[in-house]
Design an enzyme around this catalytic site. Structure first.
Site, mmCIF file in Angstrom:
data_model
loop_
_atom_site.group_PDB
_atom_site.id
_atom_site.type_symbol
_atom_site.label_atom_id
_atom_site.label_comp_id
_atom_site.label_asym_id
_atom_site.label_seq_id
_atom_site.Cartn_x
_atom_site.Cartn_y
_atom_site.Cartn_z
ATOM 1 C CE LYS A 112 -3.749 -2.398 0.816
ATOM 2 N NZ LYS A 112 -4.911 -2.525 -0.102
HETATM 3 C C1 LIG Z 1 -1.061 -7.950 2.497
HETATM 4 C C2 LIG Z 1 -2.038 -7.664 1.608
HETATM 5 N N1 LIG Z 1 -2.074 -8.687 0.500
HETATM 6 C C3 LIG Z 1 -3.093 -8.555 -0.449
HETATM 7 C C4 LIG Z 1 -4.154 -7.614 -0.450
HETATM 8 C C5 LIG Z 1 -5.058 -7.720 -1.244
HETATM 9 O O1 LIG Z 1 -4.828 -6.640 -2.406
HETATM 10 P P1 LIG Z 1 -6.058 -6.092 -3.252
HETATM 11 O O2 LIG Z 1 -7.164 -5.666 -2.064
HETATM 12 O O3 LIG Z 1 -5.531 -4.948 -3.761
HETATM 13 O O4 LIG Z 1 -6.629 -7.203 -3.915
HETATM 14 C C6 LIG Z 1 -4.053 -6.952 0.724
HETATM 15 C C7 LIG Z 1 -5.370 -5.892 0.693
HETATM 16 O O5 LIG Z 1 -5.469 -5.227 0.217
HETATM 17 C C8 LIG Z 1 -3.096 -6.633 1.699
HETATM 18 O O6 LIG Z 1 -3.105 -5.792 2.622
HETATM 19 N N1 LIG Z 2 -6.495 -5.263 2.240
HETATM 20 C C1 LIG Z 2 -7.000 -3.750 2.452
HETATM 21 C C2 LIG Z 2 -8.351 -3.670 2.233
HETATM 22 C C3 LIG Z 2 -8.597 -2.281 1.697
HETATM 23 O O1 LIG Z 2 -8.320 -2.129 0.139
HETATM 24 P P1 LIG Z 2 -7.940 -0.955 -0.539
HETATM 25 O O2 LIG Z 2 -7.101 -1.421 -1.699
HETATM 26 O O3 LIG Z 2 -9.380 -0.688 -1.281
HETATM 27 O O4 LIG Z 2 -7.644 0.054 0.046
HETATM 28 C C4 LIG Z 2 -6.443 -3.244 3.509
HETATM 29 O O5 LIG Z 2 -5.546 -3.633 4.002
HETATM 30 O O6 LIG Z 2 -7.116 -2.469 4.363
#
Ligand SMILES: Cc1ncc(COP(=O)(O)O)c(C=O)c1O
Ligand SMILES: N[C@@H](CCOP(=O)(O)O)C(=O)O
Length: 462
Positions: A112
């Site tokens: 993120k």
């Molecule tokens: C460590 C981790 N892996 C994978 C994901 C999944 O990613 P996305 O929500 O973009 O599919 C998340 C949350 O978004 C996450 O925090």
């Molecule tokens: N896994 C995510 C969930 C939110 O996902 P987002 O990509 O829409 O912000 C988290 O860690 O919060």
């Protein structure tokens, strides 16, 4: 460059407006009206460039005339200065033709940070120029929240409220959200699961009095700028493995579908991606849907990969929009059906989805076994989310095509699961080694829109 809503009833916006708006006013998600193209030569020219320069070249066309080249370069430089690896997103070889893309070298140890650090800078620059302030409300299963708090803490023109599911994030994730002392950031522990946190955030966007009154903005992947920033590491990793002269595949641990959707955009821009594999945990609604079983919500079962404990996968709406040939009416209809339980995907759209995405599921036991096996095989310690990717990649990959599995978080964010798997308690990096000693500030809050809106109104800076 214009952005349009997946549901077709909201105004067209520029990049900056879409970024500051978050959810479209018709409840849909913004997507680029046209996806910029990178030629074979444009992609070849990325070889050997820094992550910052790659970001500039890949993202620049999406910004239109909202930022000057100099402003954007400056923003990128600030965004990635705090990463603890010179390559920002390094690749490691796990096995012949199988690579791990380490996306956890940012300040909060998860992928993120790539987008959040960048949009933190973009927001600051745009808000300062406009003389505006915003209230950011976000939903998190653990990582978005900590990255948002880190990126926006202490800024004078932004208040940040993060809703996380009480008792359903790891202790490290919780502490990353609850220990910053800056008065403009607020961690809210909601009595509910992640889907309920995300639903309340969308409810706030759909309550126009509240939305306009507090100048609501979003930093979840409902914000298209988040997704676009994640497109960059598909290019950087693929090019370092030989693209555009050869095809590359990716496996992505998936929950809210933002990260893999960024891969789809990279492919639409011209990156020669062979497979895009969706890897889910036991909350496998996406895998079942891509397998032709329709998209029907079930109960979210807490897992050892809590960040992916999601049933209502927000960005799947964007994937459906393209799979339905940009038919916003069809998407609006599906989202209505989802509100009452779920929907079937038409044969044509399912065919389009299956031409783009493969999928697989990994059980709790398989996640633990993969952490242990990978440690023994290559010495690499995976977080449970990355382990899900590695396991599913192993089942789907074509050995002749390099496969990149995204390692979305550092194992130290999930020490209990990692210790359970292999007996090792991964230590936190030195910059946060005192995390367990810092004092926490969290508000426990009911899963109730009125209560949340009152709380936010009361606590925004005046
Ligand atoms: C460590 C981790 N892996 C994978 C994901 C999944 O990613 P996305 O929500 O973009 O599919 C998340 C949350 O978004 C996450 O925090
Ligand atoms: N896994 C995510 C969930 C939110 O996902 P987002 O990509 O829409 O912000 C988290 O860690 O919060």
């Amino acid at each position: 460059m214009k952005y349009i809503s997946t549901r077709g009833q909201a105004p067209e916006l520029s990049f900056e407006e879409a970024m500051l708006t978050g959810l479209a006013r018709d409840g849909g998600l913004y997507v680029p009206a046209e996806i910029p193209q990178m030629s074979h030569d444009d992609i070849a020219a990325l070889s050997g460039l820094s992550y910052e320069e790659t970001t500039f070249r890949v993202m620049r066309p999406f910004l239109g005339d909202c930022f000057t080249d100099d402003e954007f370069r400056d923003i990128i430089a600030k965004a990635y200065a705090g990463f603890d690896h010179a390559a920002q997103a390094p690749l490691k070889q796990l096995a012949p033709n199988h690579f791990l893309l380490e996306l956890f070298h940012g300040p909060t140890l998860a992928f993120k940070d790539f987008a959040m650090q960048l949009i933190g800078q973009l927001f600051q620059s745009a808000l300062a120029r406009r003389g505006e302030r915003v209230t950011i409300v976000g939903a998190t299963s653990g990582d978005t929240g900590s990255a948002a708090i880190e990126a926006f803490k202490g800024l004078s023109n932004v208040d940040v409220f993060i809703l996380y599911p009480h008792g359903r994030v790891s202790e490290v994730q919780r502490r990353q959200m609850s220990t910053p002392a800056e008065a403009n950031v607020h961690a809210l522990a909601l009595d509910g699961d992640f889907d309920e946190c995300q639903a309340r955030v969308k409810d706030m966007f759909n309550d126009f009095d509240f939305r306009d009154g507090v100048k609501l903005a979003g930093v979840n992947s409902i914000n298209i700028a988040r997704v676009l920033a994640q497109v960059v590491y598909y290019f950087s990793s693929a090019v370092s493995l030989g693209a555009p002269h050869r095809k590359i595949s990716f496996t992505v641990p998936t929950g809210n579908f933002g990260d893999i959707f960024a891969g789809y955009i990279a492919k639409q821009m011209g990156l020669p991606i062979d497979q895009l594999v969706v890897a889910t945990n036991q909350n496998d609604i996406l895998h079942r849907c891509l397998d032709g079983q329709g998209y029907y919500k079930g109960e979210t079962i807490p897992s050892i990969s809590p960040s992916m404990d999601i049933q209502v996968s927000s960005n799947f709406e964007r994937a459906l929009y393209f799979a339905y040939g940009r038919d916003s009416g069809a998407v609006a209809q599906l989202m209505d059906e989802l509100a009452s339980g779920g929907f079937d995907v038409s044969q044509g759209a399912l065919q389009a989805l299956s031409e783009t995405y493969d999928s697989g599921r990994c059980s709790e036991a398989e996640t633990l076994a993969t952490i242990k096996a990978q440690l023994a095989a290559s010495g690499d310690l995976l977080c449970p989310h990355g382990a899900i990717g590695v396991k599913v990649a192993g089942e789907h990959r074509n050995p002749a095509v390099p496969m990149v599995t995204l390692a979305t978080a550092h194992p130290a964010k999930f020490p209990a699961a990692v210790k359970d798997a292999c007996g090792i308690h991964p230590p936190l990096p030195t910059q946060m080694s005192d995390l367990y000693d810092r004092s926490e500030r969290v508000t426990r809050i009911a899963n109730d829109l009125t209560t949340l809106e009152e709380h936010i109104r009361k606590h925004i800076s005046k």
